[in-house]
Design an enzyme around this catalytic site. Structure first.
Site, PDB file in Angstrom:
ATOM      1  CG  ASP A 156       1.775   5.657   1.346  1.00 26.87           C
ATOM      2  OD1 ASP A 156       1.456   5.226   2.338  1.00 26.87           O
ATOM      3  OD2 ASP A 156       2.062   6.801   1.217  1.00 26.87           O
ATOM      4  CG  ASP A 171      -2.845   3.325   1.222  1.00 25.69           C
ATOM      5  OD1 ASP A 171      -3.414   2.398   2.142  1.00 25.69           O
ATOM      6  OD2 ASP A 171      -1.820   3.981   1.423  1.00 25.69           O
ATOM      7  CB  CYS A 184       8.988  -8.617   2.468  1.00 23.81           C
ATOM      8  SG  CYS A 184       8.262 -10.108   2.665  1.00 23.81           S
ATOM      9  CB  CYS A 201       5.064  -8.942   1.717  1.00 23.40           C
ATOM     10  SG  CYS A 201       5.888  -9.006   0.279  1.00 23.40           S
ATOM     11  CB  CYS A 227       6.027 -13.505  -0.610  1.00 22.90           C
ATOM     12  SG  CYS A 227       6.282 -12.754   1.074  1.00 22.90           S
ATOM     13  CB  CYS A 260       9.877 -12.639  -1.109  1.00 24.70           C
ATOM     14  SG  CYS A 260       9.245 -10.888  -0.939  1.00 24.70           S
ATOM     15  CD  GLU A 316      -6.786   1.060   4.051  1.00 23.61           C
ATOM     16  OE1 GLU A 316      -6.304   0.604   4.979  1.00 23.61           O
ATOM     17  OE2 GLU A 316      -6.485   2.166   3.550  1.00 23.61           O
TER      18      GLU A 316
HETATM   19 ZN   LIG Z   1       7.577 -10.876   0.704  1.00 26.58          ZN
END
Ligand SMILES: [Zn+2]
Length: 361
Positions: free
Chosen positions: A347, A181, A337, A318, A321, A340, A265
């Site tokens: 990062d 990242d 999140c 996330c 999940c 979850c 990216e």
């Molecule tokens: Zn999650």
């Protein structure tokens, strides 16, 4: 496997060669600026565009009557400058770059030559310029020369020789793939959780650069003091550029040699964020250069570079999940999140998401 490489040497020109180097750079700059003005005029008056071949033909005609001083330099210098201009316009039309600018003396002093270029142990031979001494021996030089680009940095001149060379096909890299990242607080963050910093000496010099350029702008224009500080500034720039390059080379080589796949990216830096300070930071960090290095080194060393598309939500997703946040502020460093309940480091989570992209790609 046939690959393109470049060898860069510092030149030690004698007085006559130095004059000629400056003339070549001046001529290349002149051709670029002339070509750019001509393209603007053609568009405004005739609503048409042109190309390097047509422009070169026209410039050659003008050389006989108006620009006879151009006979002093290799015809490659203006020709290659017009080719560069052609490329700059293509990039502009395809939305990859901004509209080409006029070049200023002292800032853009470089030119490219093709033709008879030879490398000796302590010399490089260039058309029109002859055998120029180089600072270091060229023992490691190998390959078929395609072109030579000469450029000035502060008070030094360099030649970069583009070559084509045959290298053995690499064996596939063993190990674990990795996601990387773009760091804002760090240079890069890996999906392993590792945070990579730019070297301290580089950061220190960037701070010095800020101070020095502030002081420079306060000096009176045209004064001797200003000239002195301009040279000082240019030397510091060169130092920073070399430090950064060295750091990026080490990092990209290590990654390409030890990771079978690297996911990054799509760094459309221009469109990334409209925040000037941030874009400045990204430019400073040298991400574009890093990506280019990864592009060719992964080929050399048998790794693979995967680029996640621009709208892949690497930061907002996330990695535990797969839930995607509707929004995530730039200032948010950690988030939990809502689906979850796992707490995410911005990062590291983004880097893991990039790695997970590999399975969907
Ligand atoms: Zn999650």
């Amino acid at each position: 496997m046939l690959v393109n490489k470049a060898y860069r040497y510092e030149l030690k020109p004698n007085k006559m060669q130095l004059v000629l180097l400056k003339k070549h750079a001046g001529c290349a700059r002149f051709a670029w600026n002339w070509g750019l003005a001509e393209r603007k005029r053609l568009w405004e008056e005739e609503r048409r565009t042109t190309n390097a071949i047509e422009q070169h033909r026209k410039l050659n005609e003008l050389k006989k009557t108006d620009f006879f001083w151009m006979y002093e330099v290799s015809k490659c210098a203006p020709q290659e400058a017009l080719r560069d201009l052609d490329r700059a316009f293509k990039n502009f039309f395809q939305g990859r770059a901004s509209y080409p600018h006029f070049k200023k003396k002292g800032i853009h002093d470089s030119f490219r030559l093709t033709g008879t270029i030879k490398v000796f142990l302590r010399h490089v031979q260039l058309p029109r310029l002859g055998k120029i001494k180089v600072k270091e021996e060229t023992r490691k030089f190998k390959g078929r020369i395609l072109s030579a680009t000469v450029s000035r940095e502060a008070d030094r001149w360099y030649v970069s020789l583009a070559v084509e060379v045959e290298i053995p096909d690499p064996a596939p890299v063993e190990g674990e793939p990795i996601g990387i990242d773009v760091g804002l607080n760090h240079f890069a963050v890996l999906s392993t959780g590792e945070k990579i910093e730019a070297p301290k000496s580089l950061k220190k010099n960037l701070k010095r650069l800020k101070k020095l350029s502030r002081r420079h702008s306060r000096k009176q224009k045209g004064s001797n003091n200003r000239k002195k500080s301009a040279l000082k500034l240019a030397r510091l720039y060169r130092k920073i550029r070399n430090q950064r390059k060295d750091f990026l080379h080490k990092l990209s080589t290590w990654l390409a040699k030890t990771k079978p796949a690297i996911v990054i990216e799509d760094l459309a830096v221009k469109n990334m964020i409209k925040n000037r300070r941030l874009s400045r930071h990204i430019a400073d960090a040298g991400w574009g250069e890093f990506k280019r290095m990864l592009e060719y080194k992964t080929i050399w060393y048998g790794s693979k570079l995967v680029v996640a598309p621009r709208f892949y939500p690497s930061s907002r997703r996330c990695s535990n999940c797969g839930y995607v946040l509707p929004e995530l502020k730039l200032s948010t460093r950690r988030w939990t999140c809502p689906k979850c309940g796992v707490c995410q480091d911005r990062d590291v989570n983004a880097a893991i998401n990039l790695l997970q992209y590999l399975n969907t790609a």
